[in-house]
Design an enzyme around this catalytic site. Sequence first.
Site: not given
Length: 272
Positions: A113, A139
């Site tokens: 990422k 999340v």
Amino acid sequence: MIRKRQNICLLLMEQKKDYLFNGCVCVFHTASPVTFSVDDPKVQLIDPAVKGTLSVLKSAAKVQSLKRVVLTSSMAAVVIRSGQPEHGFVMDETWFSDPSVCEQKELWYHLSKTLAEDAAVKFAKDNGLDLVAINPGFVIGPILQPTLNLTSEAIMGLIKNGKEVFSDGIYRLVDVRDVATAHILAFENPEANGRYCMVGEVVRSLEIMKTMNKLYPSFGQSERYKDSECVEPLPYSVSRAKVESLGVNFTPMEVSIKDTVESLKKKNLLSF
């Protein structure tokens, strides 16, 4: 045969992608492999993340109607650095993960990422693309798909068996609905720029389990946490100032946890 079909599929997607973007005013690039356990980090995580991102941006750069690209990055591209400031520091958008530290610690998802966001920012600058990055934490919230993804599986493991996702027991929680809202606002707000840390609350797993016990007192696994207390303060927090200025209103943790559990129960993935 499966690999050959996948290659043909990818080739067709590559050939048609430019046409798919024609007339678009915004591209939301959300896809990237999410796994913490790999045999070949370069093949399974790094190349798909970096090359996939650049492939999308190269096609986007050819579209005259395009006004903005919104990239789903991650707090994984924010938090990994050598050395830490004094206890109680506040992380914000000026923090960037160090690829060498990610590699040293074998944090391959974090590395993928970090490199993907770095590549996207450089490409956008060199090619005049308006790029905004959204950097979500861990999340949670209701799921749409009938099966578990990595984060929903991990949060279910925590609430069922007390299995920690992170060795330090610290979670940078954000509701999936808030993440979706941030993406939309990042497109709609002409003042949006740079990157946005998306973390509603930084909490210890103890607080998650105590919330579980409050919401579901009959849940046996969380009973042992109800009278527990954590006296050690959290080592850091994450600033919400920039993303709140965009118009994001964070969902309270208790609501996110309840909606997570109810979603898992509705899909017969969790029962008690």
